[in-house]
Design a protein around this motif. Structure first.
Motif, PDB file in Angstrom:
ATOM      1  N   ALA A  11       0.835  -1.203   0.000  1.00  0.00           N
ATOM      2  CA  ALA A  11       0.000   0.000   0.000  1.00  0.00           C
ATOM      3  C   ALA A  11       0.871   1.255   0.000  1.00  0.00           C
ATOM      4  O   ALA A  11       0.595   2.223  -0.714  1.00  0.00           O
ATOM      5  N   MET A  12       1.956   1.238   0.785  1.00  0.00           N
ATOM      6  CA  MET A  12       2.845   2.388   0.832  1.00  0.00           C
ATOM      7  C   MET A  12       3.554   2.576  -0.490  1.00  0.00           C
ATOM      8  O   MET A  12       3.761   3.699  -0.958  1.00  0.00           O
ATOM      9  N   ALA A  13       3.930   1.475  -1.128  1.00  0.00           N
ATOM     10  CA  ALA A  13       4.585   1.565  -2.431  1.00  0.00           C
ATOM     11  C   ALA A  13       3.645   2.183  -3.472  1.00  0.00           C
ATOM     12  O   ALA A  13       4.072   2.920  -4.359  1.00  0.00           O
ATOM     13  N   ASP A  14       2.348   1.899  -3.324  1.00  0.00           N
ATOM     14  CA  ASP A  14       1.365   2.437  -4.259  1.00  0.00           C
ATOM     15  C   ASP A  14       1.253   3.957  -4.176  1.00  0.00           C
ATOM     16  O   ASP A  14       0.682   4.586  -5.083  1.00  0.00           O
ATOM     17  N   TYR A  15       1.767   4.549  -3.103  1.00  0.00           N
ATOM     18  CA  TYR A  15       1.746   6.008  -2.986  1.00  0.00           C
ATOM     19  C   TYR A  15       2.420   6.666  -4.181  1.00  0.00           C
ATOM     20  O   TYR A  15       2.138   7.813  -4.508  1.00  0.00           O
ATOM     21  N   PHE A  16       3.354   5.940  -4.820  1.00  0.00           N
ATOM     22  CA  PHE A  16       4.174   6.540  -5.857  1.00  0.00           C
ATOM     23  C   PHE A  16       3.724   6.159  -7.258  1.00  0.00           C
ATOM     24  O   PHE A  16       4.479   6.306  -8.222  1.00  0.00           O
ATOM     25  N   ASP A  17       2.472   5.692  -7.381  1.00  0.00           N
ATOM     26  CA  ASP A  17       1.938   5.324  -8.694  1.00  0.00           C
ATOM     27  C   ASP A  17       2.006   6.484  -9.683  1.00  0.00           C
ATOM     28  O   ASP A  17       2.192   6.281 -10.885  1.00  0.00           O
ATOM     29  N   HIS A  18       1.819   7.707  -9.189  1.00  0.00           N
ATOM     30  CA  HIS A  18       1.723   8.864 -10.075  1.00  0.00           C
ATOM     31  C   HIS A  18       2.931   9.788  -9.950  1.00  0.00           C
ATOM     32  O   HIS A  18       2.869  10.955 -10.332  1.00  0.00           O
ATOM     33  N   SER A  19       4.025   9.258  -9.411  1.00  0.00           N
ATOM     34  CA  SER A  19       5.249  10.034  -9.306  1.00  0.00           C
ATOM     35  C   SER A  19       6.337   9.351 -10.121  1.00  0.00           C
ATOM     36  O   SER A  19       6.264   8.146 -10.372  1.00  0.00           O
ATOM     37  N   GLU A  20       7.328  10.113 -10.552  1.00  0.00           N
ATOM     38  CA  GLU A  20       8.416   9.528 -11.321  1.00  0.00           C
ATOM     39  C   GLU A  20       9.716  10.278 -11.056  1.00  0.00           C
ATOM     40  O   GLU A  20       9.709  11.434 -10.645  1.00  0.00           O
ATOM     41  N   VAL A  21      10.815   9.579 -11.291  1.00  0.00           N
ATOM     42  CA  VAL A  21      12.131  10.202 -11.265  1.00  0.00           C
ATOM     43  C   VAL A  21      12.400  10.701 -12.673  1.00  0.00           C
ATOM     44  O   VAL A  21      12.419   9.924 -13.622  1.00  0.00           O
ATOM     45  N   THR A  22      12.595  12.000 -12.810  1.00  0.00           N
ATOM     46  CA  THR A  22      12.718  12.624 -14.128  1.00  0.00           C
ATOM     47  C   THR A  22      14.168  13.013 -14.438  1.00  0.00           C
ATOM     48  O   THR A  22      15.023  13.052 -13.560  1.00  0.00           O
ATOM     49  N   SER A  23      14.397  13.335 -15.708  1.00  0.00           N
ATOM     50  CA  SER A  23      15.708  13.810 -16.127  1.00  0.00           C
ATOM     51  C   SER A  23      16.075  15.090 -15.377  1.00  0.00           C
ATOM     52  O   SER A  23      17.212  15.261 -14.927  1.00  0.00           O
ATOM     53  N   ARG A  24      15.111  15.965 -15.214  1.00  0.00           N
ATOM     54  CA  ARG A  24      15.374  17.223 -14.503  1.00  0.00           C
ATOM     55  C   ARG A  24      15.775  16.954 -13.061  1.00  0.00           C
ATOM     56  O   ARG A  24      16.659  17.615 -12.519  1.00  0.00           O
ATOM     57  N   MET A  25      15.136  15.968 -12.445  1.00  0.00           N
ATOM     58  CA  MET A  25      15.445  15.626 -11.058  1.00  0.00           C
ATOM     59  C   MET A  25      16.877  15.110 -10.939  1.00  0.00           C
ATOM     60  O   MET A  25      17.611  15.460 -10.000  1.00  0.00           O
ATOM     61  N   LEU A  26      17.301  14.277 -11.890  1.00  0.00           N
ATOM     62  CA  LEU A  26      18.661  13.746 -11.864  1.00  0.00           C
ATOM     63  C   LEU A  26      19.686  14.849 -12.104  1.00  0.00           C
ATOM     64  O   LEU A  26      20.769  14.856 -11.500  1.00  0.00           O
ATOM     65  N   ARG A  27      19.352  15.804 -12.968  1.00  0.00           N
ATOM     66  CA  ARG A  27      20.272  16.915 -13.205  1.00  0.00           C
ATOM     67  C   ARG A  27      20.349  17.815 -11.974  1.00  0.00           C
ATOM     68  O   ARG A  27      21.411  18.355 -11.653  1.00  0.00           O
TER      69      ARG A  27
END
Length: 226
Positions: A11-27
């Motif tokens: 259930a806690m893992a499902d919190y991130f269904d609509h989130s992502e690690v983006t190129s901008r975040m890595l930069r």
């Protein structure tokens, strides 16, 4: 054993269904530099880049996902391991999401002594720069099916001298296993300087070891940076 634990992790893992690690975040992580960390923020239900100096290591709801040290190491092998930058971003995003339940389980298995060690190192000017990496270590390396212990590996940089790094490996006893030896390794600009085993079975032990590490690092820096 809590029979509801697996459902809670999912259930806690499902919190991130609509989130992502983006190129901008890595930069952004790259721009933050040593001590930067992408975390899974359960309060905001998203991944975000921050500095580990802003983290409370005792908080179960901020999980490190990828550190600046991880990014630097992996980008060095970008073409061989991933192909393109876009491929790398996609791989990080996929791993961050799919490994969430496992990260929660690993965090729950982390002893109070290790958590206290993280806090003390932060207080003494060392910033975590790689996400904690958990794996099983067989007590007999030649027997891949024998008794094993869960182990966590993490790397820190000296805040004032980020070329000085500490790598710590802590065993995490399970059941009736007795606390084993942790291993500390120090490197200067990637060159091994010193390593030694220590016992960190209790939070008070972490207080002592954190203090000793700061004193040793200061003495080494005084000798080599004069």
């Amino acid at each position: 054993m809590n029979v509801y634990a697996p459902r809670l992790r999912e259930a806690m893992a499902d919190y991130f269904d609509h989130s992502e690690v983006t190129s901008r975040m890595l930069r952004t992580l790259g721009n933050i530099g040593p001590g930067g960390m992408i975390i899974a923020d359960f309060y905001q239900q998203r991944f975000r880049a921050t500095h580990t100096r802003a983290l409370d290591h005792s908080d179960h709801f901020h999980l490190p996902v990828l550190g600046h040290g991880d990014l630097v190491r992996e980008v060095n092998f970008l073409e061989e391991e991933y192909g393109t930058w876009a491929d790398y971003v996609a791989a990080v995003d996929c791993t961050a999401y799919e490994c969430m339940a496992e990260r929660i389980e690993d965090r729950n298995a982390t002893s109070n002594a290790v958590i206290r060690m993280r806090q003390r190192l932060q207080e003494f000017g060392f910033d975590m720069t790689t996400a904690p990496s958990y794996h099983r270590r067989y007590l007999n390396p030649l027997d891949g099916r024998g008794p094993s212990v869960l182990q966590v590996r993490e790397t820190y940089v000296d805040r004032a001298h980020p070329e000085l790094t500490l790598t710590l490996k802590h065993p995490l006893p399970e059941g009736d296993q007795r606390p084993g030896l942790s291993l500390i390794k120090i490197a200067d600009q990637g060159r091994h300087v010193r390593g030694w085993p220590v016992r960190v079975p209790y939070p008070v032990s972490a207080n002592v070891q954190g203090y000793r590490l700061r004193k040793w690092a200061d003495a080494y820096l005084a000798r080599t940076r004069a």
